[in-house]
Write a protein that holds these residues in place. Structure first.
Motif, PDB file in Angstrom:
ATOM      1  N   UNK A  90       0.826  -1.208   0.000  1.00 46.73           N
ATOM      2  CA  UNK A  90       0.000   0.000   0.000  1.00 46.73           C
ATOM      3  C   UNK A  90       0.860   1.258   0.000  1.00 46.73           C
ATOM      4  N   UNK A  91       1.928   1.252   0.784  1.00 45.93           N
ATOM      5  CA  UNK A  91       2.814   2.415   0.827  1.00 45.93           C
ATOM      6  C   UNK A  91       3.575   2.591  -0.490  1.00 45.93           C
ATOM      7  N   UNK A  92       3.952   1.500  -1.132  1.00 47.81           N
ATOM      8  CA  UNK A  92       4.620   1.588  -2.429  1.00 47.81           C
ATOM      9  C   UNK A  92       3.645   2.136  -3.471  1.00 47.81           C
ATOM     10  N   UNK A  93       2.415   1.625  -3.470  1.00 50.19           N
ATOM     11  CA  UNK A  93       1.397   2.140  -4.398  1.00 50.19           C
ATOM     12  C   UNK A  93       1.183   3.627  -4.158  1.00 50.19           C
ATOM     13  N   UNK A  94       1.090   4.026  -2.895  1.00 53.69           N
ATOM     14  CA  UNK A  94       0.881   5.431  -2.566  1.00 53.69           C
ATOM     15  C   UNK A  94       2.059   6.295  -2.996  1.00 53.69           C
ATOM     16  N   UNK A  95       3.267   5.771  -2.879  1.00 58.14           N
ATOM     17  CA  UNK A  95       4.441   6.572  -3.259  1.00 58.14           C
ATOM     18  C   UNK A  95       4.489   6.838  -4.766  1.00 58.14           C
ATOM     19  N   UNK A  96       3.908   5.955  -5.566  1.00 54.56           N
ATOM     20  CA  UNK A  96       3.903   6.148  -7.013  1.00 54.56           C
ATOM     21  C   UNK A  96       2.574   6.644  -7.553  1.00 54.56           C
ATOM     22  N   UNK A  97       1.610   6.856  -6.688  1.00 56.01           N
ATOM     23  CA  UNK A  97       0.274   7.255  -7.109  1.00 56.01           C
ATOM     24  C   UNK A  97       0.260   8.697  -7.612  1.00 56.01           C
ATOM     25  N   UNK A  98      -0.452   8.900  -8.711  1.00 59.56           N
ATOM     26  CA  UNK A  98      -0.559  10.245  -9.283  1.00 59.56           C
ATOM     27  C   UNK A  98      -2.005  10.728  -9.385  1.00 59.56           C
ATOM     28  N   UNK A  99      -2.951   9.896  -8.954  1.00 59.34           N
ATOM     29  CA  UNK A  99      -4.351  10.311  -9.043  1.00 59.34           C
ATOM     30  C   UNK A  99      -5.150   9.769  -7.858  1.00 59.34           C
ATOM     31  N   UNK A 100      -6.410  10.148  -7.778  1.00 59.59           N
ATOM     32  CA  UNK A 100      -7.264   9.769  -6.663  1.00 59.59           C
ATOM     33  C   UNK A 100      -7.487   8.251  -6.609  1.00 59.59           C
ATOM     34  N   UNK A 101      -7.576   7.609  -7.758  1.00 55.66           N
ATOM     35  CA  UNK A 101      -7.789   6.156  -7.785  1.00 55.66           C
ATOM     36  C   UNK A 101      -6.654   5.425  -7.074  1.00 55.66           C
ATOM     37  N   UNK A 102      -5.421   5.827  -7.327  1.00 54.26           N
ATOM     38  CA  UNK A 102      -4.273   5.208  -6.666  1.00 54.26           C
ATOM     39  C   UNK A 102      -4.294   5.425  -5.165  1.00 54.26           C
TER      40      UNK A 102
ATOM     41  N   UNK B 218      -3.969  -0.384   2.744  1.00 52.67           N
ATOM     42  CA  UNK B 218      -3.370  -0.048   4.030  1.00 52.67           C
ATOM     43  C   UNK B 218      -4.314  -0.424   5.172  1.00 52.67           C
ATOM     44  N   UNK B 219      -5.594  -0.179   4.990  1.00 52.73           N
ATOM     45  CA  UNK B 219      -6.571  -0.549   6.014  1.00 52.73           C
ATOM     46  C   UNK B 219      -6.601  -2.048   6.260  1.00 52.73           C
ATOM     47  N   UNK B 220      -6.546  -2.815   5.193  1.00 56.26           N
ATOM     48  CA  UNK B 220      -6.521  -4.282   5.326  1.00 56.26           C
ATOM     49  C   UNK B 220      -5.235  -4.729   6.021  1.00 56.26           C
ATOM     50  N   UNK B 221      -4.105  -4.177   5.602  1.00 59.47           N
ATOM     51  CA  UNK B 221      -2.821  -4.566   6.186  1.00 59.47           C
ATOM     52  C   UNK B 221      -2.700  -4.187   7.645  1.00 59.47           C
ATOM     53  N   UNK B 222      -3.042  -2.950   7.969  1.00 63.00           N
ATOM     54  CA  UNK B 222      -2.926  -2.489   9.349  1.00 63.00           C
ATOM     55  C   UNK B 222      -3.962  -3.174  10.230  1.00 63.00           C
TER      56      UNK B 222
END
Length: 125
Positions: A6-18, A26-30
């Motif tokens: 989730x953090x990797x996806x967030x670090x490369x995310x460029x839009x609201x969908x990401x 992240x919610x599932x993992x945490x």
């Protein structure tokens, strides 16, 4: 692993969908990690020390959230959000490796037979 992803996806995310996908992951993992780590913490101590272990776990979690916010605030001040979330992913990865190593080693050396666990089932017989 889901939290790291989730953090990797967030670090490369460029839009609201990401961001939304990352938030769900992240919610599932945490949500999975928190009770699992707490249960592992409680299994490592005798039944007489569960209160102390639970308080220590909660204090450590709160301290990690507070110090993490301060440290990552400094990271974001001198870099960008890509670096911030990458540092977060690395931090979670190191924490996962350390906890896996130490908890597995500690649980392997612990005797979980009914007479040593202090459970109600062993006391009723």
């Amino acid at each position: 692993m889901v939290t790291i992803s989730a953090l990797v996806v967030l670090s490369f995310s460029t839009n609201l969908f990401g961001v939304i996908i990352s938030a769900i992951m992240y919610g599932i993992g945490f949500g999975s990690a928190q009770p699992s780590l707490q249960a592992a913490t409680l299994r490592l101590v005798s039944s007489q020390r569960t209160g102390v272990a639970n308080a220590s776990y909660s204090t450590g979690a709160d301290l990690g959230i507070g110090l993490g916010a301060i440290i990552l605030g400094w990271v974001s001040q001198y870099s960008n959000f890509h670096v911030l979330f990458t540092v977060s992913a690395v931090s979670v990865t190191l924490s996962l490796l350390m906890s896996t190593f130490f908890v597995k080693r500690s649980l392997k050396n612990k005797d979980f037979s009914p007479q040593n666990t202090g459970s109600l089932a062993s006391k009723s017989g």
